[in-house]
Design a protein around this motif. Structure first.
Motif, PDB file in Angstrom:
ATOM      1  N   VAL A 237       0.541  -0.879  -0.213  1.00  0.00           N
ATOM      2  CA  VAL A 237       0.027  -0.219   0.024  1.00  0.00           C
ATOM      3  C   VAL A 237       1.156   0.772   0.361  1.00  0.00           C
ATOM      4  O   VAL A 237       1.787   1.574  -0.208  1.00  0.00           O
ATOM      5  N   ALA A 238       0.346   2.315  -0.704  1.00  0.00           N
ATOM      6  CA  ALA A 238       0.891   3.414  -0.015  1.00  0.00           C
ATOM      7  C   ALA A 238       1.179   3.666   0.822  1.00  0.00           C
ATOM      8  O   ALA A 238       0.557   2.911   1.909  1.00  0.00           O
ATOM      9  N   ALA A 239       2.446   4.159   1.317  1.00  0.00           N
ATOM     10  CA  ALA A 239       2.949   4.672   2.531  1.00  0.00           C
ATOM     11  C   ALA A 239       1.899   5.775   3.428  1.00  0.00           C
ATOM     12  O   ALA A 239       1.731   5.468   4.723  1.00  0.00           O
ATOM     13  N   ASP A 240       1.368   6.481   2.505  1.00  0.00           N
ATOM     14  CA  ASP A 240       0.313   7.220   3.990  1.00  0.00           C
ATOM     15  C   ASP A 240      -1.283   6.785   4.083  1.00  0.00           C
ATOM     16  O   ASP A 240      -2.294   7.519   4.601  1.00  0.00           O
ATOM     17  N   GLU A 241      -1.291   5.607   3.377  1.00  0.00           N
ATOM     18  CA  GLU A 241      -2.322   4.965   3.676  1.00  0.00           C
ATOM     19  C   GLU A 241      -2.213   3.773   4.136  1.00  0.00           C
ATOM     20  O   GLU A 241      -3.009   3.625   4.965  1.00  0.00           O
TER      21      GLU A 241
END
Length: 410
Positions: A237-241
């Protein structure tokens, strides 16, 4: 086992900092040479390093061969999963790559092993070594002088700091290597801005020997065939998610993973506890320094896409052991270090390029790249010579392969 009550006047032949996957494997490989080896470990006796958790390790065939020869795999108590085929595709792109072990004259590409099971097998094998001194719980503090063919090292335990000596110092202490920093070896880092969520997953269709990898712009979603009838799930997953996805309840998380992966394994039924691992790449500018060498993640930390990390690190360790055996008398001699660096160059360069290039290419959503990726997937599925290159890399046969990675007579 040798006594740990020793001082700097009696040097080890080899001192390994870090008792994880690569450091422990190196200690086992060196024992056959009857060398005086020290292993500095941060965890106390009876405990396993944090790396030996519930994540799933994908061992290439070359790694399986070596670990069998080292007497580690026979000590596994849990069944391993067999990888007989590989299926890779990317969301939004045409084509796919399908590799069958049988089509290349092999029974399998490799095995899937739970890290904790592997850690327990390594621990059991370490306990049988006759030439190993284990310092635990102990941490590396810094370097002393390097003189008269000996490198001095500062370590600390419950009784305070002390100095020990070695003819060769091995940094196997991971991505944030304190030994590498103390040696003054620069390392280039790359934040992929992705986090991997790892768990055990049960699906409607049990594993049949297929390792699936579904690629997206936020990272891979992989299902690895475990030996217990479950899959080992890796979901990027994207790090900010990452925090939000990790906090999902099981039903919402399974729905997300199902949407990312598709229905090749049927409906996803349940998922175990999840662990999160941010992906940071790291490549050291040099592998050796006077009477010192870097192995495993201290030398290079790869994006996990393609499952190359531990397999590459084990080849570091086994190559080093071979170089030491080829130059008996002084494990830290310049000839050993030069030979090791030269032998690791091709495998390391090619594996880094493959892993990093694949991670960056598959995560880039630029429209112009989609037809190129699709053409590559179609070519990889259709062209025998290209499949041969992919299979060789997937099975751990790149560059100058250590002898233990090849079966006798193969």
């Amino acid at each position: 086992m040798p006594n740990t009550d020793r001082d700097a006047t009696t040097p080890h032949d080899v001192l390994i900092i870090g008792g994880g996957l690569v450091g422990a494997s190196l200690a086992i490989a060196l024992d056959a040479l009857q060398l005086d080896v020290g292993l500095v470990e941060s965890t106390p006796a009876g405990a396993l390093p944090a790396v030996f958790d519930q994540r799933n390790l994908s061992f290439a065939e070359a790694t399986v061969n070596a670990l069998e020869a080292l007497g580690v795999l026979p000590l596994l108590r849990a069944p391993t999963g067999t990888i007989r085929r590989i299926h890779a595709s990317r969301a939004g792109d045409f084509g796919r790559i399908r590799l069958e072990a049988g089509a290349h004259g092999r029974e399998e590409f490799g095995r899937v092993v739970v890290a904790r099971d592997f850690g327990e097998a390594l621990e059991a094998r370490l306990a049988t070594l006759r030439h190993l001194t284990r310092y635990r719980p102990t941490r590396f503090v810094g370097l002393g002088d390097e003189r008269d063919g000996v490198r001095h090292v500062r370590i600390a335990d419950g009784d305070g700091e002390r100095d020990i000596a070695t003819r060769l110092l091995v940094a196997a202490d991971g991505t944030r290597s304190g030994v590498r920093d103390a040696l003054g070896i620069h390392a280039r880092e790359h934040d992929y801005r992705q986090t991997l969520l790892v768990a055990r997953l049960r699906a409607q269709r049990p594993p049949d020997g297929t390792a699936y990898e579904r690629l997206t712009s936020s990272g891979p979603t992989a299902l690895l065939p475990r030996g217990d009838g479950h899959y080992g799930l890796v979901h990027g997953v994207a790090a900010d998610e990452a925090d939000a996805v990790a906090a999902m309840d099981d039903a919402a998380f399974l729905a997300r993973v199902q949407d990312a992966f598709g229905w090749r394994a049927g409906r996803f039924l349940s998922v175990g506890p999840r662990s999160a691992y941010p992906i940071i790449g790291c490549v050291a500018d040099a592998l050796v320094a006077p009477r010192a060498v870097l192995v495993g993640n201290a030398a290079q930390t790869l994006h996990p896409l393609g499952a190359q990390g531990f397999n590459l690190g084990l080849r570091d360790a086994l190559t080093l052991a071979e170089c030491i055996a080829a130059h008996p008398g002084d494990a830290g001699d310049d000839a050993v270090l030069r030979s090791h660096a030269a032998r690791r160059a091709d495998d390391r360069t090619r594996t880094l390029a493959f892993s990093d290039g694949l991670a960056k290419l598959t995560s880039n959503d630029a429209p112009l790249l989609r037809p190129l990726r699709s053409a590559g997937l179609l070519a990889g599925d259709a062209m025998g010579w290209l499949q041969g290159l992919l299979v060789g890399g997937a099975m751990g046969y790149r560059g100058d392969v250590p002898a233990l990675c090849r079966k006798v007579g193969a």
